[in-house]
Design a protein around this motif. Structure first.
Motif, PDB file in Angstrom:
ATOM      1  N   ALA A   4       9.436   0.655  -8.112  1.00 43.73           N
ATOM      2  CA  ALA A   4       9.341   1.235  -6.777  1.00 43.73           C
ATOM      3  C   ALA A   4       7.891   1.574  -6.446  1.00 43.73           C
ATOM      4  CB  ALA A   4      10.217   2.484  -6.679  1.00 43.73           C
ATOM      5  N   PHE A   5       7.166   2.177  -7.391  1.00 43.36           N
ATOM      6  CA  PHE A   5       5.762   2.545  -7.151  1.00 43.36           C
ATOM      7  C   PHE A   5       4.922   1.327  -6.792  1.00 43.36           C
ATOM      8  CE2 PHE A   5       5.793   6.574  -9.989  1.00 43.36           C
ATOM      9  CZ  PHE A   5       6.266   7.304  -8.914  1.00 43.36           C
ATOM     10  N   VAL A   6       5.059   0.284  -7.611  1.00 47.88           N
ATOM     11  CA  VAL A   6       4.206  -0.891  -7.446  1.00 47.88           C
ATOM     12  C   VAL A   6       4.485  -1.579  -6.118  1.00 47.88           C
ATOM     13  CG1 VAL A   6       3.813  -3.216  -8.302  1.00 47.88           C
ATOM     14  CG2 VAL A   6       3.795  -1.291  -9.873  1.00 47.88           C
ATOM     15  N   THR A   7       5.771  -1.787  -5.819  1.00 52.61           N
ATOM     16  CA  THR A   7       6.082  -2.495  -4.581  1.00 52.61           C
ATOM     17  C   THR A   7       5.668  -1.662  -3.377  1.00 52.61           C
ATOM     18  OG1 THR A   7       8.306  -1.627  -4.715  1.00 52.61           O
ATOM     19  CG2 THR A   7       7.976  -3.852  -5.514  1.00 52.61           C
ATOM     20  N   ILE A   8       5.803  -0.353  -3.499  1.00 54.88           N
ATOM     21  CA  ILE A   8       5.538   0.492  -2.341  1.00 54.88           C
ATOM     22  C   ILE A   8       4.057   0.616  -2.017  1.00 54.88           C
ATOM     23  CG2 ILE A   8       5.465   2.930  -1.741  1.00 54.88           C
ATOM     24  CD1 ILE A   8       8.440   2.753  -2.927  1.00 54.88           C
ATOM     25  N   SER A   9       3.256   0.865  -3.045  1.00 52.55           N
ATOM     26  CA  SER A   9       1.844   1.072  -2.712  1.00 52.55           C
ATOM     27  C   SER A   9       1.228  -0.217  -2.183  1.00 52.55           C
ATOM     28  CB  SER A   9       1.079   1.596  -3.929  1.00 52.55           C
ATOM     29  OG  SER A   9       1.430   0.859  -5.059  1.00 52.55           O
ATOM     30  N   ALA A  10       1.806  -1.366  -2.567  1.00 55.49           N
ATOM     31  CA  ALA A  10       1.282  -2.625  -2.057  1.00 55.49           C
ATOM     32  C   ALA A  10       1.772  -2.889  -0.639  1.00 55.49           C
ATOM     33  CB  ALA A  10       1.705  -3.771  -2.972  1.00 55.49           C
ATOM     34  N   THR A  11       2.908  -2.260  -0.287  1.00 51.21           N
ATOM     35  CA  THR A  11       3.539  -2.591   0.980  1.00 51.21           C
ATOM     36  C   THR A  11       2.971  -1.824   2.158  1.00 51.21           C
ATOM     37  OG1 THR A  11       5.559  -2.959  -0.254  1.00 51.21           O
ATOM     38  CG2 THR A  11       5.780  -2.809   2.109  1.00 51.21           C
ATOM     39  N   PHE A  12       2.585  -0.580   1.915  1.00 51.60           N
ATOM     40  CA  PHE A  12       2.234   0.267   3.043  1.00 51.60           C
ATOM     41  C   PHE A  12       0.736   0.319   3.285  1.00 51.60           C
ATOM     42  CE2 PHE A  12       6.216   2.258   1.537  1.00 51.60           C
ATOM     43  CZ  PHE A  12       6.963   1.855   2.606  1.00 51.60           C
ATOM     44  N   GLY A  13       0.409   0.566   4.513  1.00 55.65           N
ATOM     45  CA  GLY A  13      -0.971   0.871   4.840  1.00 55.65           C
ATOM     46  C   GLY A  13      -1.828  -0.355   5.041  1.00 55.65           C
ATOM     47  N   SER A  14      -3.042  -0.101   5.504  1.00 56.62           N
ATOM     48  CA  SER A  14      -3.911  -1.208   5.862  1.00 56.62           C
ATOM     49  C   SER A  14      -4.510  -1.853   4.622  1.00 56.62           C
ATOM     50  CB  SER A  14      -5.014  -0.707   6.796  1.00 56.62           C
ATOM     51  OG  SER A  14      -5.578   0.472   6.263  1.00 56.62           O
ATOM     52  N   SER A  15      -4.561  -1.134   3.493  1.00 56.38           N
ATOM     53  CA  SER A  15      -5.034  -1.755   2.271  1.00 56.38           C
ATOM     54  C   SER A  15      -4.304  -1.156   1.086  1.00 56.38           C
ATOM     55  CB  SER A  15      -6.539  -1.538   2.105  1.00 56.38           C
ATOM     56  OG  SER A  15      -6.768  -0.216   1.670  1.00 56.38           O
ATOM     57  N   PRO A  16      -4.116  -1.926   0.008  1.00 58.59           N
ATOM     58  CA  PRO A  16      -3.428  -1.375  -1.158  1.00 58.59           C
ATOM     59  C   PRO A  16      -4.145  -0.146  -1.704  1.00 58.59           C
ATOM     60  CG  PRO A  16      -3.669  -3.746  -1.372  1.00 58.59           C
ATOM     61  CD  PRO A  16      -4.455  -3.331  -0.162  1.00 58.59           C
ATOM     62  N   LEU A  17      -5.484  -0.092  -1.590  1.00 56.96           N
ATOM     63  CA  LEU A  17      -6.225   1.046  -2.115  1.00 56.96           C
ATOM     64  C   LEU A  17      -5.809   2.341  -1.417  1.00 56.96           C
ATOM     65  CD1 LEU A  17      -8.401   2.082  -4.020  1.00 56.96           C
ATOM     66  CD2 LEU A  17     -10.051   1.747  -2.182  1.00 56.96           C
ATOM     67  N   ARG A  18      -5.712   2.266  -0.076  1.00 57.86           N
ATOM     68  CA  ARG A  18      -5.287   3.449   0.672  1.00 57.86           C
ATOM     69  C   ARG A  18      -3.873   3.851   0.279  1.00 57.86           C
ATOM     70  NH1 ARG A  18      -8.242   4.650   5.447  1.00 57.86           N
ATOM     71  NH2 ARG A  18     -10.183   3.502   5.352  1.00 57.86           N
ATOM     72  N   GLY A  19      -3.010   2.846   0.081  1.00 59.00           N
ATOM     73  CA  GLY A  19      -1.645   3.126  -0.352  1.00 59.00           C
ATOM     74  C   GLY A  19      -1.634   3.835  -1.692  1.00 59.00           C
TER      75      GLY A  19
END
Lengths: 496, 316
Positions: A154-169
């Motif tokens: 869940a963590f991995v898929t989510i931080s990659a999915t949201f926001g304008s860049s994965p870093l911000r996620g």
């Protein structure tokens, strides 16, 4: 076929006028508390417990089940209309649902949520009827290492999915994880990051974080831009119901959401949140309109809403067959059983068959009632958006404050709410996605405790994470989710 | 206030005061936990019985959750001299005061009565090789890493495992206690064969024990309990006696007569048939004790708890 006969007897119990009335009261109350942020079905049932002590158990449980399902239905309404999730399980609904509402498609979003909830709730109840004991046996066998791996997914898929860049996620996710660390450590009983305040020993209630980051943050942000932005008047879609295209795009997400939600509900410490996150990611991957995600894709509402309702049915599987509460509401329902001197478990189906089957039958009835209640109301609810923004957001602020205060009757919580509100405003202002932070707060502590429990079982040997085939499979999926997009990107750029 | 309302208030006052002196008592009962938990259920049961039996009217229950009840305790301490306020508490609070290094402890409030309790059981999955507590203790001595599941660190379940370890001759610092946040998860861990044994109040395991899915090896009661077919730990040679008891305290600084009134009200509650019926349906064990007996018990329990928590390494 024994289940069919028992179920018919259950309908006989549930269809008496008195019990139908209790079911109606339950679903109406449930929808209401689902709409209000902070006040959830768990709190409602707990407060009703002493009042219902004199009711016959069947009637009380029919009402409680109505409140439970109703809360799951109602939670989506404020998510979609106001970007203020009423329940943790409808956080994801806010993502696409609110965007749809801003494009004037609020009624369609509410409709796909309501119908999806109905479909998922009904399928979930059918599974509960026919397969409950078997599912419960399997569910308790899932080791902590596998649960930890699922949360990593869940963590991995989510931080990659949201926001304008994965870093911000990721930054947002880690902010949430840090907040989740505050409080007494479950394993050692020691206080962490509590600054010596006893109010922080139990950690920060995630409802406070959710309402602060979403509702208060959003209100501050809207207020800060009120004079800058020309108020974009939301036009309501004349056609309130779903179009043929909406149906075509919704039915598969409903079914996939159900398939994700039900098993998670049945697993101890599974809950309703993870499947909604996973369903959203899945729909985004499978959609033929990926460009619409983030701008109001109907699949992003249909899938997660189905997942959260299916998990509600799933939660009842271990509760009724094993006496095992897997969510906050289930724990209160367990207390309700005990109030009547009943002990849910393998013997309940034998000793109190009429109660159990009456309850299960009432779930079918409650689902129909909720659909009948919510579908015609969708266009009415949608008109909320026509309220001028200063009044609307003032109202949100009042409801949020009351909701948070009602949790612990504590002024300290209100101070926290204000702090998170300001942080939420800052995140919007500087374009950090809010959702990963919330996910960190909710799942971080679970991930930590599953990780440490797994290591305690193996006496500190990390090999436990590669010993169960299920854990290995999920961890490989996590790895694939991390590596594959990067590889594909590299290849594409080499070719181009 | 005009004359009419004053007269109304006066007549209301007179009419409520008239029937019996005890009915003057109005009470507020604080449950220092969220709605639905054990302290909350106890508080609301007290409320129902006291109102129905006319021991006190009205009785109002309110929740002050957090930090094992110590936030509620601090609030009680600040209501010095309030003779109409009670707080439900229990062994868990005695432990939480130590582990949270709470500024207020129970020596600063007024003990009223111990009401109910529940004994703890040690269970293993039905398929486990351990048939008696002795089997489990022998295996434990050979392998200190044997995992025991139970509730949060420092709670009653953890204390019981510590006491069992001491009685069995296992080093309490080396034991492998796996805490879960809710009783349900402990049950799941035991049913799923993920730990060697599990510990919780008898009620949480009752259905599974009766269905034959769990084997109860021992109960922490001083003598065999009616209706509970589990041998005591003592009868198997392990000198452990621990009840997860719940009781009632009042704020500090109340007068002797105020305390006597409150103790009398609890005595009356305990003597009523409605309370006996409540104990029966809820499956609570009657552990009633009031007045000076409870004062002494509370002091001894604080000392014993501190000792156990030190042994298991949670308190320095």
């Amino acid at each position: 076929m024994e289940a069919v006969t028992s179920l018919l007897a259950g309908f006989e119990t549930a269809l008496t006028p008195m019990n139908l009335l209790w079911a109606l009261i339950g679903v109406t109350l449930g929808t209401l508390v689902g709409v209000l942020p902070g006040i959830g079905p768990a709190l409602t049932v707990a407060l009703l417990l002493p009042v219902t002590a004199k009711l016959p158990p069947v009637s009380a449980f029919i009402m409680f089940a109505g409140i439970y399902y109703g809360g799951m239905f109602g939670g989506s309404t404020t998510s979609i209309l106001l970007n203020t999730p009423g329940e943790s399980s409808s956080i994801i609904t806010a993502l696409e649902g609110n965007k749809m509402a801003r494009r004037g498609r609020a009624a369609a979003a509410l409709a796909t949520a309501a119908i999806g909830s109905f479909v998922a709730g009904t399928i979930g109840t059918v599974l509960l009827t026919f397969a409950a004991p078997a599912i419960a046996e399997v569910a308790v066998q899932i080791p902590p290492s596998a649960k930890f791996a699922l949360i990593m997914l869940a963590f991995v898929t989510i931080s990659a999915t949201f926001g304008s860049s994965p870093l911000r996620g990721l930054i947002s996710l880690f902010f949430g994880l840090t907040i989740g660390l505050i409080g007494t450590d479950l394993q050692s009983g020691q206080a962490r990051f509590t600054l010596g305040r006893p109010e922080l020993l139990d950690g920060i209630e995630f409802v406070t974080v959710v309402i602060g980051l979403f509702a208060v943050g959003e209100t501050l942000y809207v207020a800060s831009r009120l004079r800058k932005d020309k108020a974009s008047v939301i036009k309501l879609d004349g056609n309130a119901s779903m179009t043929r295209d909406d149906w075509r795009r919704s039915w598969k997400p409903w079914l996939r959401g159900t398939a994700l939600g039900f098993p998670f509900g049945a697993v101890p410490a599974g809950g309703a949140e993870i499947p909604t996150f996973l369903s959203y990611t899945l729909e985004r991957k499978l959609s033929r309109h990926p460009e619409e995600f983030g701008k109001g894709a109907i699949e992003g509402v249909a899938g997660p809403e189905a997942a959260n309702n299916a998990s509600a049915a799933g939660v009842l599987v271990p509760l009724l067959t094993l006496g095992l509460p897997t969510s906050a509401t289930a724990a209160i329902l367990l207390a309700a059983f005990q109030q009547y001197g009943l002990q849910p478990g393998p013997l309940l189906f034998v000793t109190n068959a009429d109660l159990v089957w009456g309850l299960i039958a009432s779930l079918y009835i409650g689902n129909v009632m909720l659909l009948a209640l919510n579908l015609p109301l969708a266009p009415v609810w949608a008109r909320l958006l026509l309220i001028p923004r200063p009044f609307l957001y003032a109202g949100i602020l009042v409801f949020s404050t009351v909701g948070v205060y009602s949790l612990n009757n504590s002024v300290f919580d209100l101070i926290l709410l204000a702090i998170f509100g300001v942080i939420g405003y800052g995140m919007r202002r500087f374009d950090f996605p809010v959702t990963p932070a919330i996910i960190g707060v909710i799942l971080g502590p679970v991930a930590e405790s599953q990780f440490r429990t797994a290591l305690q079982q193996s006496n500190g040997n990390p090999a436990i994470f590669v010993q169960s085939p299920l854990t290995v499979f999920i961890l490989l999926t996590v790895l694939a989710a991390l590596v594959v997009p990067a590889v594909l990107k590299a290849r594409a750029s080499r070719r181009g | 206030m005009n004359v009419k309302t004053a007269a109304l208030a006066l007549s209301a006052l007179l009419s409520t005061a008239a029937p019996a002196a005890a009915q003057n008592l109005n009470l507020r009962v604080m449950a220092p936990a969220s709605p639905g938990g054990g302290w909350d259920q106890t508080s609301r049961a007290i409320q129902t019985v006291m109102q129905d039996e006319g021991i006190a009217k009205p009785v109002q229950v309110f929740n002050v959750p957090g930090a094992g009840g110590t936030i509620g305790l601090a609030q009680l301490y600040n209501s010095k001299g309030d003779g109409n306020l009670l707080m439900t508490m229990g062994l868990v609070m005695v432990g939480a005061i130590q582990t949270n290094s709470s500024k207020v402890d129970l020596s600063r409030v007024t003990p009223i009565a111990r009401l109910t309790g529940e004994y703890e059981v040690i269970v293993v999955p039905a398929s486990s090789p351990y048939k008696t507590l002795g089997d489990l203790a022998t295996a434990w001595k050979a392998n200190n890493a044997l995992a025991f599941a139970g509730g949060s660190a420092g709670g009653t379940d953890h204390m019981l495992v510590g006491l069992f370890a001491k009685a069995a001759g296992v080093d309490t610092k080396k034991m492998n206690y796996v805490p879960f946040s809710g009783g349900g998860e402990t049950l799941a861990a035991v049913l799923g064969n993920q730990v060697a044994a599990g510990v919780a109040g008898y009620g949480e395991f009752e259905a599974q024990i009766k269905a034959g899915k769990l084997r109860a090896l021992g109960i922490s009661a001083p003598r065999a309990q009616a209706g509970i077919p589990v041998p005591t730990m003592k009868s198997q040679g392990f000198n452990v006696d621990l009840a997860n008891w719940r009781g009632i305290v009042a704020p500090p600084g109340i007068s002797g007569s105020q305390k006597a009134t409150l103790v009398a009200a609890m005595d009356k509650l305990h003597a009523s048939k409605a309370w006996k019926d409540t104990l029966k349906t809820r499956n609570w064990t009657d552990l009633y004790m009031s007045g000076s007996k409870f004062d002494v018990f509370l002091k001894l329990e604080a000392v014993r708890t501190r000792e156990i928590l030190k042994d298991i390494g949670l308190v320095k």
